[in-house]
Scaffold this motif. Structure first.
Motif, mmCIF file in Angstrom:
data_model
loop_
_atom_site.group_PDB
_atom_site.id
_atom_site.type_symbol
_atom_site.label_atom_id
_atom_site.label_comp_id
_atom_site.label_asym_id
_atom_site.label_seq_id
_atom_site.Cartn_x
_atom_site.Cartn_y
_atom_site.Cartn_z
ATOM 1 N N UNK A 159 0.793 -1.229 0.000
ATOM 2 C CA UNK A 159 0.000 0.000 0.000
ATOM 3 C C UNK A 159 0.818 1.267 0.000
ATOM 4 N N UNK A 160 2.104 1.160 -0.267
ATOM 5 C CA UNK A 160 2.960 2.351 -0.303
ATOM 6 C C UNK A 160 3.681 2.635 0.985
ATOM 7 N N UNK A 161 3.683 1.678 1.924
ATOM 8 C CA UNK A 161 4.345 1.900 3.214
ATOM 9 C C UNK A 161 5.832 2.159 3.024
ATOM 10 N N UNK A 162 6.481 1.372 2.186
ATOM 11 C CA UNK A 162 7.928 1.536 1.990
ATOM 12 C C UNK A 162 8.244 2.859 1.300
ATOM 13 N N UNK A 163 7.440 3.215 0.320
ATOM 14 C CA UNK A 163 7.674 4.478 -0.373
ATOM 15 C C UNK A 163 7.530 5.650 0.597
ATOM 16 N N UNK A 164 6.466 5.641 1.380
ATOM 17 C CA UNK A 164 6.247 6.714 2.347
ATOM 18 C C UNK A 164 7.339 6.717 3.421
ATOM 19 N N UNK A 165 7.762 5.536 3.863
ATOM 20 C CA UNK A 165 8.813 5.465 4.875
ATOM 21 C C UNK A 165 10.134 6.011 4.373
ATOM 22 N N UNK A 166 10.489 5.670 3.147
ATOM 23 C CA UNK A 166 11.732 6.189 2.569
ATOM 24 C C UNK A 166 11.680 7.702 2.414
ATOM 25 N N UNK A 167 10.560 8.222 1.977
ATOM 26 C CA UNK A 167 10.428 9.670 1.812
ATOM 27 C C UNK A 167 10.499 10.377 3.159
ATOM 28 N N UNK A 168 9.847 9.813 4.195
ATOM 29 C CA UNK A 168 9.911 10.415 5.526
ATOM 30 C C UNK A 168 11.328 10.381 6.086
ATOM 31 N N UNK A 169 12.105 9.366 5.707
ATOM 32 C CA UNK A 169 13.475 9.248 6.199
ATOM 33 C C UNK A 169 14.441 10.131 5.431
#
Length: 362
Positions: A169-179
């Motif tokens: 659901x985009x968790x990894x994409x959002x996590x990378x962007x937040x990091x």
């Protein structure tokens, strides 16, 4: 970062978005394990053979797995601004010795605060001139951002290869962007993550990139920017024309904002450069005045005359050589140099005598 990830996890990883992932019926998978063969085998066969398992984005089985992954991509504390708690982009050192994001620290001082955000000690210098760029931290933060940006490109490439499906659901994409991942990295063909997600047809994930200031004006190796890409891809989604039209309008709006910001940055850069040059001229004039007052202007220890002081970022080579900035050779080396100079002097004089005698005889 863990708190942000947990918030996002509660909405996404436990219940992957049905709007984005309705094409997949695969059950939740373990971290890092690609999906098993299913009825979608024909679609899976279209994937490139070199796609890594991280590109498939399986859902996290539990909160602990998500927290562990978020911790693995989080930047070191030394690269995080104490005010914003985000990865540093333009780090500066304040009078308290701590490193901050320039814009955040100036905003802190602009609110009338004259204490350190970390130690709460009073600061006597809260001016722009008192902030020193921390180039070492900036280099390390940029390296971390690029490293996460590479992972982001790989995941977006995998989403494109799976026709827009992203099981987490985009968790990894959002996590990378937040990091702090670079949202404008480049993949195959010069495509940015935004290019890849638009090409995949998943505009829901593309909005994650837009929320983290992904550049919509960048073009790939074929010279196609994100707006042109969206125009071309939207023809394949006639049943979602309203969503795509709204998305393209949003891209155009952001394009106008980016152009305005780019012009503002260029004006600010020109103004900052001019102010820096003016400060250099003032410092050079003050140094010249002090040297005149001490009757020591431009005179070096070896009596080689006067040297004009220049204005610039680096000292001239002549100034370094003739003003004794470079230490002299050791006594043994100096003795050898003197002997060589004497030998060369005798040779030159001998040649001069031969030339003069030849001219007289001719």
């Amino acid at each position: 970062f863990t708190d942000k990830g947990n918030k996002f996890f509660s909405h996404s990883s436990k219940c992957p978005s049905s709007t984005m992932d309705s094409a997949t019926d695969a059950p939740p998978l373990s971290v890092g394990i690609p999906p098993p063969p299913s009825n979608a085998a024909n679609d899976d066969a279209s994937l490139s053979s070199n796609s890594s398992s991280s590109s498939f984005c399986p859902p996290f089985p539990n909160d602990a797995a998500l927290d562990a992954w978020l911790q693995s991509i989080a930047p070191p504390r030394e690269l995080v601004c104490p005010i914003t708690q985000e990865l540093l982009k333009d780090p500066v050192v304040a009078q308290d010795g701590h490193t901050y994001e320039r814009s955040s620290l100036l905003r802190w001082f602009g609110m009338g605060r004259n204490r350190s955000p970390v130690t709460n000690s009073l600061l006597s210098n809260t001016s722009v001139e008192g902030l020193v760029p921390n180039l070492a931290v900036q280099g390390m933060a940029s390296a971390h951002r690029e490293r996460l940006g590479t992972k982001l490109v790989e995941i977006c490439q995998g989403v494109k290869e799976r026709s827009g499906r992203c099981e987490d659901g985009g968790v990894r994409i959002e996590g990378l962007l937040d990091a702090g991942a670079d949202p404008n990295g480049r993949g195959a063909g010069g495509n940015t993550p935004l290019h890849l997600l638009i090409q995949s047809g998943n505009i829901g994930l593309a909005h994650h990139l837009l929320n983290h200031d992904a550049n919509v004006t960048l073009a790939n190796d074929a010279g196609i920017d994100c707006i042109a890409t969206a125009d071309a891809i939207s023809n394949n989604y006639s049943n979602q024309s309203i969503d795509w039209n709204d998305f393209i309008e949003e891209l155009k709006r952001r394009e106008s904002l980016e152009k305005a910001r780019a012009e503002a940055r260029e004006r600010a850069r020109s103004q900052a450069n001019e102010e820096h040059r003016e400060r250099q001229r003032t410092l050079a004039a003050n140094a010249l005045s002090n040297a005149n007052n001490s009757d020591n202007i431009g005179t070096n220890q070896r009596g080689l005359g006067r040297l004009e002081d220049g204005v610039g970022y680096f000292p001239s080579l002549a100034a370094l050589q003739f003003q004794s900035a470079i230490p002299g050779p050791s006594p043994s080396v100096a003795h050898h140099e003197n002997k060589e100079k004497e030998r060369l002097d005798r040779i030159l004089k001998g040649l001069a005598v031969i030339v003069v005698a030849y001219l007289l005889m001719s």
